[in-house]
Design a protein around this motif. Structure first.
Motif, mmCIF file in Angstrom:
data_model
loop_
_atom_site.group_PDB
_atom_site.id
_atom_site.type_symbol
_atom_site.label_atom_id
_atom_site.label_comp_id
_atom_site.label_asym_id
_atom_site.label_seq_id
_atom_site.Cartn_x
_atom_site.Cartn_y
_atom_site.Cartn_z
ATOM 1 N N VAL A 96 13.282 0.067 -12.568
ATOM 2 C CA VAL A 96 11.925 -0.348 -12.246
ATOM 3 C C VAL A 96 10.888 0.515 -12.952
ATOM 4 O O VAL A 96 9.835 0.041 -13.366
ATOM 5 N N VAL A 97 11.166 1.818 -13.102
ATOM 6 C CA VAL A 97 10.323 2.691 -13.916
ATOM 7 C C VAL A 97 11.210 3.370 -14.948
ATOM 8 O O VAL A 97 12.434 3.396 -14.820
ATOM 9 N N GLY A 98 10.605 3.924 -15.976
ATOM 10 C CA GLY A 98 11.368 4.546 -17.047
ATOM 11 C C GLY A 98 11.951 5.891 -16.652
ATOM 12 O O GLY A 98 11.548 6.505 -15.651
ATOM 13 N N GLU A 99 12.873 6.362 -17.463
ATOM 14 C CA GLU A 99 13.552 7.628 -17.151
ATOM 15 C C GLU A 99 12.614 8.828 -17.245
ATOM 16 O O GLU A 99 12.900 9.884 -16.697
ATOM 17 N N ALA A 100 11.490 8.675 -17.932
ATOM 18 C CA ALA A 100 10.540 9.789 -18.055
ATOM 19 C C ALA A 100 9.540 9.836 -16.906
ATOM 20 O O ALA A 100 8.690 10.730 -16.872
ATOM 21 N N SER A 101 9.625 8.914 -15.974
ATOM 22 C CA SER A 101 8.661 8.875 -14.882
ATOM 23 C C SER A 101 8.760 10.141 -14.022
ATOM 24 O O SER A 101 9.860 10.583 -13.662
ATOM 25 N N PRO A 102 7.628 10.717 -13.637
ATOM 26 C CA PRO A 102 7.659 11.887 -12.747
ATOM 27 C C PRO A 102 8.205 11.558 -11.358
ATOM 28 O O PRO A 102 8.555 12.473 -10.601
ATOM 29 N N LEU A 103 8.290 10.281 -11.016
ATOM 30 C CA LEU A 103 8.806 9.910 -9.699
ATOM 31 C C LEU A 103 10.249 10.359 -9.496
ATOM 32 O O LEU A 103 10.682 10.567 -8.356
ATOM 33 N N TRP A 104 11.000 10.500 -10.591
ATOM 34 C CA TRP A 104 12.385 10.943 -10.450
ATOM 35 C C TRP A 104 12.484 12.383 -9.968
ATOM 36 O O TRP A 104 13.545 12.819 -9.514
ATOM 37 N N HIS A 105 11.396 13.146 -10.069
ATOM 38 C CA HIS A 105 11.414 14.557 -9.684
ATOM 39 C C HIS A 105 10.798 14.781 -8.309
ATOM 40 O O HIS A 105 10.494 15.918 -7.944
ATOM 41 N N ALA A 112 0.822 -1.211 0.000
ATOM 42 C CA ALA A 112 0.000 0.000 0.000
ATOM 43 C C ALA A 112 0.854 1.258 0.000
ATOM 44 O O ALA A 112 0.510 2.267 -0.634
ATOM 45 N N THR A 113 2.002 1.205 0.674
ATOM 46 C CA THR A 113 2.866 2.384 0.776
ATOM 47 C C THR A 113 3.422 2.805 -0.569
ATOM 48 O O THR A 113 3.560 4.002 -0.856
ATOM 49 N N VAL A 114 3.766 1.845 -1.420
ATOM 50 C CA VAL A 114 4.389 2.168 -2.713
ATOM 51 C C VAL A 114 3.415 1.950 -3.867
ATOM 52 O O VAL A 114 3.827 1.808 -5.015
ATOM 53 N N GLN A 115 2.104 1.948 -3.582
ATOM 54 C CA GLN A 115 1.106 1.640 -4.599
ATOM 55 C C GLN A 115 1.222 2.506 -5.851
ATOM 56 O O GLN A 115 1.123 1.997 -6.972
ATOM 57 N N PRO A 116 1.447 3.828 -5.744
ATOM 58 C CA PRO A 116 1.564 4.620 -6.979
ATOM 59 C C PRO A 116 2.688 4.124 -7.887
ATOM 60 O O PRO A 116 2.540 4.077 -9.112
ATOM 61 N N MET A 117 3.823 3.750 -7.300
ATOM 62 C CA MET A 117 4.935 3.267 -8.109
ATOM 63 C C MET A 117 4.672 1.863 -8.638
ATOM 64 O O MET A 117 5.095 1.506 -9.745
ATOM 65 N N LEU A 118 3.948 1.045 -7.878
ATOM 66 C CA LEU A 118 3.684 -0.323 -8.296
ATOM 67 C C LEU A 118 2.930 -0.357 -9.619
ATOM 68 O O LEU A 118 3.198 -1.192 -10.488
ATOM 69 N N GLY A 119 1.984 0.568 -9.787
ATOM 70 C CA GLY A 119 1.250 0.615 -11.055
ATOM 71 C C GLY A 119 2.168 0.892 -12.229
ATOM 72 O O GLY A 119 2.039 0.274 -13.293
ATOM 73 N N GLU A 120 3.123 1.827 -12.068
ATOM 74 C CA GLU A 120 4.087 2.108 -13.133
ATOM 75 C C GLU A 120 4.970 0.899 -13.411
ATOM 76 O O GLU A 120 5.301 0.598 -14.558
ATOM 77 N N ALA A 121 5.376 0.216 -12.339
ATOM 78 C CA ALA A 121 6.249 -0.941 -12.511
ATOM 79 C C ALA A 121 5.545 -2.041 -13.286
ATOM 80 O O ALA A 121 6.141 -2.667 -14.181
ATOM 81 N N ILE A 122 4.280 -2.284 -12.969
ATOM 82 C CA ILE A 122 3.533 -3.338 -13.675
ATOM 83 C C ILE A 122 3.380 -2.976 -15.148
ATOM 84 O O ILE A 122 3.505 -3.834 -16.030
ATOM 85 N N ALA A 123 3.142 -1.699 -15.435
ATOM 86 C CA ALA A 123 3.018 -1.278 -16.840
ATOM 87 C C ALA A 123 4.331 -1.483 -17.583
ATOM 88 O O ALA A 123 4.347 -1.948 -18.734
#
Length: 476
Positions: A397-406, A331-342
């Motif tokens: 785990v996520v692409g370089e364009a992911s907003p998570l990097w910012h 649950a804590t990393v749920q936003p990132m988990l969706g990106e990872a699955i994609a």
């Protein structure tokens, strides 16, 4: 399929479907026929050896059905395995053809089938591959080779070199396997396996091996570079690609060509370099132009069992990623988990999805370590996932364009992640000095990531790479 093969399947099918629920029988038939059609694509529909291979697969599945739950996917994989064993009929490559959706039956066969050029069971790489599988899949591979070994002793067309495992090899793989799923006694005892060679644990170690082989010819020519310019190293799954760190025009030819006996022409490499096999420690001078590296890696790629495999109630392949995370962290990393699955779903359409799973395993181990150390906030756990890399820098785990990097988590991850030259030797010491003034979160992520890479690479190679242990020593 027509003729003999269809007749053989029709006869043996009746024995197998009795182990399945009535509602699963049609699906089981469809799974088996789909895999057999795939195995025979481009081949004659009948051949003298097809009945023998069919019997090997069916006998394997029948034995498995006596002890395993009535799982149509598992039993279909057992029937199909010998058709993709390069020691019997052919390679597993049709299963990983680009664009073919990966389902659990194909994933199980890929995980159990030997790599293309490592078909003999004496090769340590195949034993390491099987050792990572659940007991029922290890049992299936052992049984398939036992039945194949017995079939080669009888009449009929000789098959490939898929001999039965020795007693020592079975013992090494038998943990957790029900005794009734192990081959019966009577197999000739074999010598104890040779100690596994240590894996090539870092780019620096790969360069040292290349220096030892630098005088070997490239094709028909001997090449060298003046001075000591250094090397460029790229990691790709179980190999390192190494090349001189100079423009091609600075690579000098020594003397004239020395063709090998039987060569009709001299061979000149456009982009000379080396492939260093991390498992076997072999060093191969190659022409890195074109698809040389891709062909080498593809032929030896180890396909792991995707996460989320269970004997009953398996989720869709892509959604199995969540099964590797601690329940408290999902649950804590749920936003990132969706990106990872994609991102994983996209990778599953290519042959290189095992590279992604290396990164994901490192990510999950990092999260485990952070939770153990008391770091459970969303930013730190998400940063632990972001920090993970697979064999290549792009295997994230996520692409370089992911907003998570910012985000704050992305800043933590970028600060904690090691550069390619910072995981062993002087580079690890420099990194440790740089991290000494970092925040506690960044230092915790860096140590957790190093521990995770040690854990994952130990599982991958069977032996802890010395460079990973040295890195942890430097960080601590």
């Amino acid at each position: 399929m027509k003729g003999t093969l269809s007749d053989v399947w029709g006869k043996h099918r009746r024995k197998l479907v009795k182990a399945l629920h009535r509602s699963d029988r049609d699906r089981f038939d469809a799974l088996v026929l789909d895999l057999l059609d795939l195995a025979l694509h481009g081949q004659p529909p009948t051949a003298p050896w097809h009945p023998t291979i069919m019997r090997i697969g069916v006998d394997t599945a029948l034995t498995l059905a006596k002890e395993a739950p009535p799982d149509p996917e598992l039993l279909a994989a057992a029937v199909a395995l010998p058709w993709f064993d390069n020691g019997l009929l052919g390679p597993r490559s049709p299963l990983s053809a680009r664009g073919r959706p990966l389902d659990w039956t194909a994933a199980m066969v890929l995980a159990m089938a030997p790599a293309g050029l490592r078909g003999e069971i004496e090769n340590d790489g195949y034993l390491r591959q099987l050792a990572a599988l659940p007991p029922l899949l290890r049992a299936t591979a052992i049984l398939e080779r036992a039945f194949a070994g017995a079939a080669q002793q009888g009449p009929g067309m000789p098959l490939g070199p898929a001999l039965a495992f020795t007693d020592a090899e079975v013992a090494a793989l038998s943990t957790g396997i029900p005794p009734k799923l192990l081959p019966p006694g009577g197999l000739p005892p074999g010598p104890l396996p040779e100690p596994l060679p240590p894996p090539v644990g870092s780019p620096a170690e790969a360069i040292e091996l290349v220096r030892e082989h630098a005088k070997e010819p490239f094709g028909s020519y001997r090449l060298f570079v003046e001075g000591d310019p250094g090397f460029l190293v790229t990691g790709t799954e179980l190999v390192y690609q190494v090349r001189w760190d100079v423009p091609l025009d600075q690579i000098i030819t020594i003397g004239g060509p020395t063709p090998y006996p039987g060569d009709t022409e001299t061979i000149r490499y456009d982009q000379p370099g080396w492939i260093v096999d991390r498992v076997t420690r072999e060093v191969h001078p190659v022409d890195l132009a074109g698809s040389t590296l891709e062909r080498y890696v593809s032929a030896r790629r180890v396909f792991p069992l995707p996460p989320g495999w269970r004997i009953e109630g398996r989720p869709p392949v892509a959604e199995g990623l969540a099964a590797m995370l601690p329940v408290s962290a999902v649950a804590t990393v749920q936003p990132m988990l969706g990106e990872a699955i994609a991102r994983y779903t996209a990778a599953l359409a290519t042959e290189a999805w095992p590279d992604y799973l290396v990164a994901w395993r490192i990510a999950c181990e990092t999260v485990n370590s952070l939770l153990t150390a008391g770091y459970g906030d969303p930013d730190t756990l998400t940063a632990g996932l972001l920090t993970a890399q697979g064999p290549a820098p792009t295997d994230t785990v996520v692409g370089e364009a992911s907003p998570l990097w910012h985000t704050l988590a992305g800043q933590y991850a970028l600060a904690a992640r090691p550069a390619p030259d910072e995981t062993d030797g002087p580079g690890a010491a420099r990194r440790a000095a740089r991290l000494a003034s970092a925040s506690p979160e960044v230092r915790a992520i860096a140590v957790a990531n190093a521990e995770a890479r040690l854990t994952v690479e130990t599982a991958l190679f069977g032996i802890p790479p010395a460079s990973r242990e040295a890195e942890l020593t430097a960080l601590s």
